[in-house]
Write an enzyme that holds these catalytic residues in place. Sequence first.
Site, PDB file in Angstrom:
ATOM      1  N   HIS A  90       5.002   0.488  -0.338  1.00  0.00           N
ATOM      2  CA  HIS A  90       5.721  -0.454   0.528  1.00  0.00           C
ATOM      3  C   HIS A  90       4.757  -1.561   0.936  1.00  0.00           C
ATOM      4  O   HIS A  90       3.553  -1.477   0.668  1.00  0.00           O
ATOM      5  CB  HIS A  90       6.281   0.265   1.763  1.00  0.00           C
ATOM      6  N   GLU A 121      -0.515  -3.512  11.689  1.00  0.00           N
ATOM      7  CA  GLU A 121       0.242  -3.134  10.498  1.00  0.00           C
ATOM      8  C   GLU A 121       1.697  -3.577  10.645  1.00  0.00           C
ATOM      9  O   GLU A 121       2.349  -3.971   9.686  1.00  0.00           O
ATOM     10  CB  GLU A 121       0.154  -1.629  10.303  1.00  0.00           C
ATOM     11  N   CYS A 146       5.507   6.794   4.488  1.00  0.00           N
ATOM     12  CA  CYS A 146       4.287   6.033   4.174  1.00  0.00           C
ATOM     13  C   CYS A 146       3.656   6.449   2.843  1.00  0.00           C
ATOM     14  O   CYS A 146       2.749   5.783   2.352  1.00  0.00           O
ATOM     15  CB  CYS A 146       3.271   6.172   5.302  1.00  0.00           C
ATOM     16  N   HIS A 199       3.497  -4.761   3.885  1.00  0.00           N
ATOM     17  CA  HIS A 199       3.453  -5.224   5.272  1.00  0.00           C
ATOM     18  C   HIS A 199       2.999  -6.675   5.297  1.00  0.00           C
ATOM     19  O   HIS A 199       2.257  -7.114   4.425  1.00  0.00           O
ATOM     20  CB  HIS A 199       2.425  -4.444   6.105  1.00  0.00           C
ATOM     21  N   HIS A 251       0.842  -1.196   0.000  1.00  0.00           N
ATOM     22  CA  HIS A 251       0.000   0.000   0.000  1.00  0.00           C
ATOM     23  C   HIS A 251       0.877   1.246   0.000  1.00  0.00           C
ATOM     24  O   HIS A 251       2.082   1.190   0.199  1.00  0.00           O
ATOM     25  CB  HIS A 251      -0.999  -0.003   1.177  1.00  0.00           C
ATOM     26  N   HIS A 256      -1.621 -10.438  -1.111  1.00  0.00           N
ATOM     27  CA  HIS A 256      -0.789 -10.186  -2.287  1.00  0.00           C
ATOM     28  C   HIS A 256      -1.459  -9.260  -3.286  1.00  0.00           C
ATOM     29  O   HIS A 256      -1.290  -9.397  -4.504  1.00  0.00           O
ATOM     30  CB  HIS A 256      -0.338 -11.502  -2.945  1.00  0.00           C
TER      31      HIS A 256
END
Length: 120
Positions: free
Chosen positions: A30, A109, A26, A32, A15, A70
């Site tokens: 990137h 997160e 952010c 998570h 995201h 994914h």
Amino acid sequence: MRVRLTKTFHFEAAHDLPTFPDGHKCRRLHGHSFRFDVVVEGEVDPAKGYLIDYGDIKQAAEPIVKRLDHYYLNKVEGLANPTSEVIAKWLWEKLKPTLPMLVLITVYETCTSRCDYSGG
Ligand SMILES: [Zn+2]
């Protein structure tokens, strides 16, 4: 006897957060290893000795996990701004109709950052 049950799910996703300030890390694309907890609460049926089959929670949540795992979350309908807060509410709205006992969604997160949402 009133109890709370928690079942944990995982998904990997990318995201970026378009509402963060310019230059904030952010804002960059990137990923998570997200985790979320589905928490249900209610009265235990004395004859059965349980509230709900954990498998029923899994059955409700797995199709939703498949929509996130994914994927680039910003492209998922309703997640154009996929903060933990927005993801928690999105999960709540998807799960509450099939899991009326739902009382809390917690989205992790990272290992140290999480968001609790209990409707409203
Ligand atoms: Zn992030």
